[in-house]
Design a protein around this motif. Structure first.
Motif, mmCIF file in Angstrom:
data_model
loop_
_atom_site.group_PDB
_atom_site.id
_atom_site.type_symbol
_atom_site.label_atom_id
_atom_site.label_comp_id
_atom_site.label_asym_id
_atom_site.label_seq_id
_atom_site.Cartn_x
_atom_site.Cartn_y
_atom_site.Cartn_z
ATOM 1 N N LYS A 136 39.084 8.478 60.022
ATOM 2 C CA LYS A 136 40.394 7.815 59.291
ATOM 3 C C LYS A 136 40.776 6.611 59.973
ATOM 4 O O LYS A 136 41.281 5.575 59.500
ATOM 5 N N GLU A 137 40.639 6.524 61.242
ATOM 6 C CA GLU A 137 41.083 5.442 62.118
ATOM 7 C C GLU A 137 39.937 4.332 62.155
ATOM 8 O O GLU A 137 40.023 3.224 62.849
ATOM 9 N N LYS A 138 38.979 4.464 61.315
ATOM 10 C CA LYS A 138 37.762 3.341 61.122
ATOM 11 C C LYS A 138 36.893 3.308 62.425
ATOM 12 O O LYS A 138 36.446 2.228 62.744
ATOM 13 N N LYS A 139 36.989 4.254 63.363
ATOM 14 C CA LYS A 139 36.157 4.201 64.621
ATOM 15 C C LYS A 139 34.802 4.424 64.404
ATOM 16 O O LYS A 139 33.927 4.463 65.121
ATOM 17 N N HIS A 140 34.191 5.128 63.217
ATOM 18 C CA HIS A 140 32.740 5.228 62.926
ATOM 19 C C HIS A 140 32.865 5.388 61.348
ATOM 20 O O HIS A 140 33.903 5.559 60.604
ATOM 21 N N SER A 141 31.736 5.158 60.827
ATOM 22 C CA SER A 141 31.415 5.099 59.352
ATOM 23 C C SER A 141 30.646 6.548 59.144
ATOM 24 O O SER A 141 29.764 6.286 57.849
ATOM 25 N N GLU A 142 30.466 7.295 59.875
ATOM 26 C CA GLU A 142 29.512 8.480 59.706
ATOM 27 C C GLU A 142 30.210 9.259 58.330
ATOM 28 O O GLU A 142 31.373 9.761 58.584
ATOM 29 N N ASP A 143 29.291 9.875 57.535
ATOM 30 C CA ASP A 143 29.457 10.807 56.328
ATOM 31 C C ASP A 143 29.427 12.173 56.768
ATOM 32 O O ASP A 143 30.220 12.900 56.008
ATOM 33 N N PHE A 144 28.912 12.610 57.798
ATOM 34 C CA PHE A 144 28.806 13.852 57.856
ATOM 35 C C PHE A 144 28.694 13.841 59.516
ATOM 36 O O PHE A 144 27.924 12.964 60.154
ATOM 37 N N LEU A 145 29.159 15.057 60.052
ATOM 38 C CA LEU A 145 29.256 15.262 61.777
ATOM 39 C C LEU A 145 27.701 15.944 62.057
ATOM 40 O O LEU A 145 27.410 16.954 61.847
ATOM 41 N N THR A 146 27.168 14.927 63.194
ATOM 42 C CA THR A 146 25.877 15.370 63.691
ATOM 43 C C THR A 146 25.879 15.452 65.197
ATOM 44 O O THR A 146 24.949 15.503 65.873
ATOM 45 N N ARG A 147 27.002 15.395 65.745
ATOM 46 C CA ARG A 147 27.158 15.403 67.320
ATOM 47 C C ARG A 147 27.875 16.484 67.763
ATOM 48 O O ARG A 147 28.273 17.539 67.056
ATOM 49 N N GLY A 148 27.667 16.844 69.156
ATOM 50 C CA GLY A 148 28.398 18.023 69.779
ATOM 51 C C GLY A 148 27.580 19.233 69.354
ATOM 52 O O GLY A 148 26.373 19.308 69.204
ATOM 53 N N LEU A 149 28.215 20.330 69.063
ATOM 54 C CA LEU A 149 27.704 21.676 68.571
ATOM 55 C C LEU A 149 27.335 21.517 67.187
ATOM 56 O O LEU A 149 26.334 22.242 66.815
ATOM 57 N N TRP A 150 27.550 20.464 66.388
ATOM 58 C CA TRP A 150 27.266 20.353 65.154
ATOM 59 C C TRP A 150 25.661 19.652 65.026
ATOM 60 O O TRP A 150 25.054 19.512 64.230
ATOM 61 N N SER A 151 25.340 19.278 66.489
ATOM 62 C CA SER A 151 23.759 18.779 66.511
ATOM 63 C C SER A 151 22.953 19.971 66.538
ATOM 64 O O SER A 151 21.748 19.943 66.623
ATOM 65 N N LYS A 152 23.483 21.243 67.121
ATOM 66 C CA LYS A 152 22.898 22.369 67.418
ATOM 67 C C LYS A 152 22.884 23.603 66.239
ATOM 68 O O LYS A 152 22.166 24.366 66.172
ATOM 69 N N SER A 153 23.778 23.430 65.480
ATOM 70 C CA SER A 153 23.994 24.103 64.239
ATOM 71 C C SER A 153 24.814 23.281 63.026
ATOM 72 O O SER A 153 25.447 22.715 63.440
ATOM 73 N N ARG A 154 24.412 23.624 61.954
ATOM 74 C CA ARG A 154 24.840 22.965 60.807
ATOM 75 C C ARG A 154 26.436 23.572 60.479
ATOM 76 O O ARG A 154 27.311 22.975 59.939
#
Length: 332
Positions: free
Chosen positions: A215-233
């Motif tokens: 929301k703060e325009k710090k990234h333009s990613e559409d889905f989260l793939t970092r942190g724990l979300w890189s280990k499990s969807r």
């Protein structure tokens, strides 16, 4: 009010200790959900749906813990002979007794309460930020029977998930005093709960931070793939399944003993132990079933597949990231 409580306690004063706790607790679950359904249906809002679920968890857990003392106090002839309420803090180091719970009863009840407060406040904050709308209710909030059915389903969910805690709290604390202070199932169960709730809370916090940064325009990613979300969807759902498995493990360790069987009014034979194992296991089994097959993962996967299914980066993330059980390795 006092006469009403006395009447309800008499109506549910079954000979079987387990039923004396189970029936009032489940009745309270459906009562709270029915009460929450009425204004929600009239106003056609799901804003308080998840919050009412958390309140139901907390209320039913507290009732199951305090029911034996409530019955003893109402059965006392005078206020002077009524037993005092046990101390929660003192019971944390107690094997159980006349005026103290077994520590397992307090710890598992507190574990459910902590989870319910954390998740309920998180979900309420999220739906408030989304103008009180939840896409799960788009097709049912306008239909009173279907909307009411959602509250009935939530009461059923609470009742099944709380089954091992209700069973444990139905056992007289004086009987539990005969058990060893700590066993291997206690260690495994509490460890699974701690690991699960930390995993779930961390995943939720990472998702919240990611949405804030988007929301703060710090990234333009559409889905989260970092942190724990890189280990499990769906790391939050894995954490939830794990914590309920921990609660069930600790409870089952008691329910399967001769002390637990006798305390619940079971025979202690094969049928009694199978029944106890089923009552403990239904909690994580039902949670995991809902998450994998009904309202958790399927809804999320379908939504993201429709939005990003034709994108190569999304396809790569799905291919390389397990759906539920996290892969090992360092965090991305």
């Amino acid at each position: 009010m006092s006469s009403l409580v006395h009447t309800l306690l008499n109506i549910t004063a079954y000979r079987n200790p387990f039923l004396r706790t189970l029936v009032p607790s489940i009745g309270l679950a459906f009562g709270i959900q029915a009460a929450a359904a009425i204004p929600s249906i009239l106003l056609q809002t799901e804003r308080f749906y998840d919050l009412s679920g958390s309140l139901t968890y907390i209320s039913c857990t507290a009732l199951s813990l305090y029911l034996p003392t409530l019955r003893a106090r109402y059965a006392a002839l005078t206020a002077a002979t009524a037993p005092a309420y046990p101390s929660l803090l003192a019971s944390l180091t107690s094997k159980g007794g006349l005026n103290a719970w077994n520590w397992r009863q307090v710890v598992l009840s507190a574990a459910v309460t902590f989870w319910a407060v954390r998740l309920g406040s998180f979900l309420f904050g999220r739906i408030t930020a989304d103008d009180g709308k939840d896409s799960r209710f788009d097709n049912i909030r306008g239909s009173p029977p279907k909307f009411f059915g959602a509250f009935v389903a939530q009461a059923t969910w609470v009742s099944l998930c709380l089954m091992p805690v209700l069973a444990l709290n139905s056992i007289p604390a004086t009987a539990l005093a005969a058990l060893p202070f700590i066993t291997i199932t206690d260690i495994i169960g509490v460890s699974l709960y701690i690991g699960g709730i930390v995993f779930e809370a961390t995943a939720d916090r990472q998702k919240t931070q990611w949405l804030k940064e988007k929301k703060e325009k710090k990234h333009s990613e559409d889905f989260l793939t970092r942190g724990l979300w890189s280990k499990s969807r769906h790391p939050n759902y894995f954490g939830e399944s794990t914590l309920w498995t921990g609660i069930a493990t600790t409870a089952a360790g008691v329910m399967l003993t001769s002390v637990g069987q006798a305390g619940m009014g079971f025979s202690g034979g094969l049928a009694g132990k199978v029944g106890a194992l089923a009552m403990a296991g239904v909690s994580p089994a039902f949670v995991t079933f809902l998450l994998l097959k009904v309202s958790g993962i399927p809804l999320s996967e379908n939504k993201y597949d429709k939005r990003y299914g034709d994108r190569k980066d999304y396809q790569e993330w799905k291919k390389n990231t397990p759906m539920f059980i996290p892969k090992l390795g360092g965090l991305a």
